[in-house]
Write an enzyme that holds these catalytic residues in place. Structure first.
Site, PDB file in Angstrom:
ATOM      1  N   LEU A 199      -9.353  -2.115  -4.384  1.00  0.00           N
ATOM      2  CA  LEU A 199      -7.939  -1.446  -4.671  1.00  0.00           C
ATOM      3  C   LEU A 199      -7.987  -1.055  -6.039  1.00  0.00           C
ATOM      4  CD1 LEU A 199      -5.709  -3.696  -2.692  1.00  0.00           C
ATOM      5  CD2 LEU A 199      -6.367  -1.408  -2.125  1.00  0.00           C
ATOM      6  N   ASN A 221       0.901  -1.096   0.063  1.00  0.00           N
ATOM      7  CA  ASN A 221       0.165   0.064  -0.117  1.00  0.00           C
ATOM      8  C   ASN A 221       0.977   1.187   0.154  1.00  0.00           C
ATOM      9  OD1 ASN A 221      -3.126  -0.070   0.271  1.00  0.00           O
ATOM     10  ND2 ASN A 221      -2.374  -1.976   1.532  1.00  0.00           N
TER      11      ASN A 221
END
Length: 267
Positions: free
Chosen positions: A115, A90
């Site tokens: 995502l 991330n």
């Protein structure tokens, strides 16, 4: 499968090509996309970068089977992997998108989930293939919080009230919402099954739009308009908020329920 190609005219394409799996992505795929953006940034011949897909979905999000690897794993080893793989991915991916220096264009051919939807919001310009596209951030349904900078990009591009509603209730951000928010730069009005034609038309449009433009002026405009500082701050905040959910196992449990059809998928 993440593919890339250097086209004439200074264009660079990054393609998600796994249509049989609705272009779902592994954590390694997200890292691969970020590395290709860095590669394009370092190439002086490249002027613009395209993030595109194949088939009928842009991407259905993270692959369920990856999270099955954590089942039965010793707690200490599980925590180590979650911290090293999810948290690190991330931070790295969001940082690459925050630092990129060239126009990043999204060819949104279909729905983008989780995502993958965050990646769409990280792009500078978004073109839609038709009115069937939508974004879905099912974080509350899956038991964790916002990731990949979307706590910054979504309110910025969609408005804080609309973001609160869709994020809290895990509801689809439909085409009309994206159009009203000016998130979509242009709708190409192509019917389903025309993704390759759509991608090609976007390439042509951007290449024609770039003709005669001053390269250095473009790069400086890109830098001035970037939300780099806000995205960099969001990386640490999002990771510290969402990582405890992963460590306590709630997202892993819910991914397994989806995989075994004990829980209905929001698609």
């Amino acid at each position: 499968m993440i593919e890339h190609e250097k086209l004439s005219g200074g264009l660079f394409t990054i393609t998600i090509n796994e249509p049989s799996k609705l272009n779902s992505l592994t954590l390694s795929d997200f890292t691969r996309i970020a590395k290709l953006i860095q590669q394009a940034d370092a190439d002086d011949e490249i002027i613009a970068v395209f993030l595109q897909s194949t088939g009928r979905f842009f991407s259905s999000g993270a692959q369920f089977d990856y999270f099955g690897e954590f089942e039965g794993m010793e707690p200490e080893k599980k925590e180590q992997r979650l911290r090293s793989e999810i948290a690190t991915m991330n931070v790295y991916v969001a940082d690459v998108f925050a630092q990129h220096s060239k126009p990043l264009v999204c060819c949104l051919n279909g729905p983008a989930i989780g995502l993958a939807a965050s990646l769409v919001l990280l792009c500078d310009i978004v073109y839609a293939m038709n009115d069937q596209v939508y974004l879905l951030f099912p974080f509350s349904s899956l038991g964790f919080a916002a990731e990949l900078g979307c706590s910054v990009t979504a309110p910025l591009k969609l408005g804080i009230n609309r973001t609160n509603e869709h994020f809290v209730f895990s509801t689809k951000i439909q085409y009309k919402d994206m159009l009203q928010a000016r998130l979509i730069a242009k709708d190409f009005h192509l019917r389903p099954g025309k993704t390759a034609e759509f991608n090609s038309q976007v390439h042509t449009l951007v290449q024609e739009s770039l003709e005669g433009k001053n390269r250095h002026a473009m790069l400086n405009i890109q830098q001035l308009l970037s939300q780099k500082d806000a995205l960099v701050r969001a990386q640490g905040r999002e990771t510290s908020v969402t990582l405890p959910f992963w460590l306590h196992g709630e997202p892993l449990k819910r991914f397994k329920q989806l995989q075994t059809r004990q829980r209905k998928h929001r698609l």
